[in-house]
Design an enzyme around this catalytic site. Structure first.
Site, PDB file in Angstrom:
ATOM      1  N   ASP A   1       0.539  -1.504  -0.081  1.00  0.00           N
ATOM      2  CA  ASP A   1       0.206  -0.135   0.328  1.00  0.00           C
ATOM      3  C   ASP A   1       0.680   1.425   0.360  1.00  0.00           C
ATOM      4  O   ASP A   1       2.236   0.856  -0.342  1.00  0.00           O
ATOM      5  CB  ASP A   1      -1.211   0.310   1.029  1.00  0.00           C
TER       6      ASP A   1
ATOM      7  N   GLY B   1       4.015   1.843  -1.848  1.00  0.00           N
ATOM      8  CA  GLY B   1       4.969   1.811  -3.261  1.00  0.00           C
ATOM      9  C   GLY B   1       3.594   2.072  -3.769  1.00  0.00           C
ATOM     10  O   GLY B   1       3.042   2.565  -3.267  1.00  0.00           O
TER      11      GLY B   1
ATOM     12  N   PHE C   1       0.376   1.198  -6.750  1.00  0.00           N
ATOM     13  CA  PHE C   1       0.389  -0.204  -7.780  1.00  0.00           C
ATOM     14  C   PHE C   1       0.327   0.365  -9.478  1.00  0.00           C
ATOM     15  O   PHE C   1      -0.442  -0.041 -10.313  1.00  0.00           O
ATOM     16  CB  PHE C   1      -0.805  -0.812  -7.237  1.00  0.00           C
TER      17      PHE C   1
ATOM     18  N   HIS D   1     -12.905  -0.681  -7.579  1.00  0.00           N
ATOM     19  CA  HIS D   1     -14.270   0.412  -8.222  1.00  0.00           C
ATOM     20  C   HIS D   1     -13.962   1.813  -7.265  1.00  0.00           C
ATOM     21  O   HIS D   1     -15.045   2.862  -7.002  1.00  0.00           O
ATOM     22  CB  HIS D   1     -15.286  -0.364  -6.707  1.00  0.00           C
TER      23      HIS D   1
HETATM   24  C1  SAM Z   1     -11.013   1.342  -0.526  1.00  0.00           C
HETATM   25  S1  SAM Z   1      -8.983   1.011   0.552  1.00  0.00           S
HETATM   26  C2  SAM Z   1      -9.129  -0.644   0.152  1.00  0.00           C
HETATM   27  C3  SAM Z   1      -8.648  -0.757   1.777  1.00  0.00           C
HETATM   28  C4  SAM Z   1      -8.183  -2.744   1.771  1.00  0.00           C
HETATM   29  N1  SAM Z   1      -7.869  -3.225   0.086  1.00  0.00           N
HETATM   30  C5  SAM Z   1      -9.642  -2.657   2.729  1.00  0.00           C
HETATM   31  O1  SAM Z   1     -10.025  -3.715   1.066  1.00  0.00           O
HETATM   32  O2  SAM Z   1      -9.776  -2.479   3.403  1.00  0.00           O
HETATM   33  C6  SAM Z   1      -7.981   1.154  -1.091  1.00  0.00           C
HETATM   34  C7  SAM Z   1      -6.481   1.103  -1.005  1.00  0.00           C
HETATM   35  O3  SAM Z   1      -5.786   1.725  -1.556  1.00  0.00           O
HETATM   36  C8  SAM Z   1      -4.968   2.444  -1.488  1.00  0.00           C
HETATM   37  N2  SAM Z   1      -4.299   2.673  -2.381  1.00  0.00           N
HETATM   38  C9  SAM Z   1      -4.813   3.867  -3.748  1.00  0.00           C
HETATM   39  N3  SAM Z   1      -3.817   4.332  -4.280  1.00  0.00           N
HETATM   40  C10 SAM Z   1      -2.986   3.581  -4.138  1.00  0.00           C
HETATM   41  C11 SAM Z   1      -1.795   3.474  -4.836  1.00  0.00           C
HETATM   42  N4  SAM Z   1      -1.320   4.042  -5.911  1.00  0.00           N
HETATM   43  N5  SAM Z   1      -1.058   2.680  -4.685  1.00  0.00           N
HETATM   44  C12 SAM Z   1      -0.820   1.710  -3.810  1.00  0.00           C
HETATM   45  N6  SAM Z   1      -1.752   1.891  -2.971  1.00  0.00           N
HETATM   46  C13 SAM Z   1      -3.430   3.511  -3.376  1.00  0.00           C
HETATM   47  C14 SAM Z   1      -5.415   2.762  -0.380  1.00  0.00           C
HETATM   48  O4  SAM Z   1      -4.302   3.820   0.829  1.00  0.00           O
HETATM   49  C15 SAM Z   1      -6.456   2.347   0.224  1.00  0.00           C
HETATM   50  O5  SAM Z   1      -5.617   1.471   1.627  1.00  0.00           O
END
Ligand code: SAM
Length: 351
Positions: free
Chosen positions: A205, A231, A233, A251
């Site tokens: 994350d 990092g 994604f 989503h």
């Molecule tokens: C809606 S949350 C979902 C968190 C987890 N998967 C859950 O369902 O509890 C979206 C996640 O995507 C991460 N995120 C957003 N942009 C990101 C990026 N460019 N690289 C890595 N993680 C990212 C956010 O920090 C967050 O933890």
């Protein structure tokens, strides 16, 4: 036509009044969470005066708040006039095993402004968050540690109610290494690791989440089996996992950005690796039902927060196929989630 009684316009109007005013509950519960009423009532009932002193609030409006909370089943008024917390209301305590305190604060706080921009969002396609603050995606969390903490804890709370069912829905037992991509504080990867002692995990994350995930994984007793990687994604992911999990990630993004995330996954995956997309699957046609209302709320929440959306099965199939994946199974999990398993398309060609 059926012979049922015709619902009068007045009855329709009364129902619509209820719908229009239903947002009052969000602020009621948010305020209860802010004042920590559940924590103050954990040892037993208290009078309004006692609670006003404990919460530094005014007795009369606090009494109104408490009676409102009684009306929606969060508190109960006793014969002696003192207030008690119900078992459901007790989940607003930070320490409750299924606490939703941060979720209540997140919905009633950070999301409230963006939801108020819905008409403009529908007109322009811009997210309510962008219209409110000029930020897109998750960039607002990088410079606001308090907001990041609240958001990440809210996601722990949301994922906690479905994590066990996700682990039941998908057989992780044959895996050696599972990566939770955008896994926040690691609620899901921790649940997978606890259920499968032979599996190792990777939590990937942004720094705002990874910097605080150690404590969560340590509390869960899985820290020694989980590598933490900070990092983006959109840039690259570590290779070497058998399964790459994206829960509540796609989503958050439009089709183009989803394509970019899936391309990064694809680049990290071996031909035998699997992708798990854990999301809600929108019905093709919405009807008035509690289940459809839950998914519509999430869909519109993605719109106001990120100019994004939930997708139908055909929608998931399309973005996955376009990115060089084919769906190999869709398993129902709890709380309306599905586990969509996909593998790389066999021709090996990048899309
Ligand atoms: C809606 S949350 C979902 C968190 C987890 N998967 C859950 O369902 O509890 C979206 C996640 O995507 C991460 N995120 C957003 N942009 C990101 C990026 N460019 N690289 C890595 N993680 C990212 C956010 O920090 C967050 O933890």
């Amino acid at each position: 036509m059926g012979g049922g009684r015709r619902v009068s316009d007045s009855e329709h109007a009364q129902r619509l009044f209820e719908i229009v005013g239903s947002s009052w509950m969000t602020q009621l519960v948010r305020t209860a969470a802010e004042l920590r009423l559940a924590e103050h009532l954990v040892d037993g009932p208290k009078t309004t005066a006692e609670l006003a002193a404990l919460t530094s609030t005014q007795e009369r409006p606090l009494g109104q708040l408490l009676r409102g909370l009684c009306a929606i089943g969060v508190c109960e008024e006793r014969d002696d006039g003192a207030f008690d917390i119900t078992p459901m209301g007790a989940l607003l305590s930070e320490d409750a095993p299924y606490s939703i305190r941060s979720w209540a604060l997140h919905w009633g706080g950070a999301l409230w402004g963006p939801w108020g921009r819905l008409p403009e969002t529908v007109r322009t396609g811009e997210s309510g968050r962008f219209l409110e603050s000029g930020t897109r995606g998750f960039e607002h969390l990088a410079g606001d540690p308090e907001a990041a903490l609240r958001f990440n804890q809210a996601m722990v709370e949301l994922t906690r109610v479905s994590a066990a069912s996700i682990v039941e829905a998908y057989d992780f037992s044959g895996c050696a290494r599972v990566m939770d991509v955008g896994g926040g504080y690691g609620e899901l990867i921790a649940t997978i690791l606890l259920a499968h002692p032979n599996v190792d995990g990777v939590l990937f994350d942004m720094p705002h989440a990874i910097d605080h995930a150690t404590a969560h994984l340590s509390d869960k007793g899985v820290l020694s089996r989980c590598e933490l990687v900070a990092g983006s994604f959109f840039e690259s992911l570590p290779s070497g996992a058998d399964v790459y999990v994206l829960k509540s990630i796609l989503h958050d993004w439009n089709d183009e950005r989803c394509g970019a995330i899936l391309a990064t996954c694809r680049a990290a995956m071996t031909p035998a690796a699997r992708l798990l997309v854990v999301e809600r699957v929108m019905p093709d046609r919405m009807v008035a039902s509690g289940q459809h209302a839950t998914i519509a709320r999430s869909d519109l929440n993605m719109l106001v927060a990120n100019a994004a959306q939930e997708r139908t099965e055909a929608g998931w199939r399309e973005i996955l196929n376009d990115a060089g994946f084919e769906i190999t199974g869709i398993m129902a999990a709890g709380f309306g989630y599905s586990v969509i398993e996909a593998s790389l398309t066999t021709d090996g060609a990048s899309p």
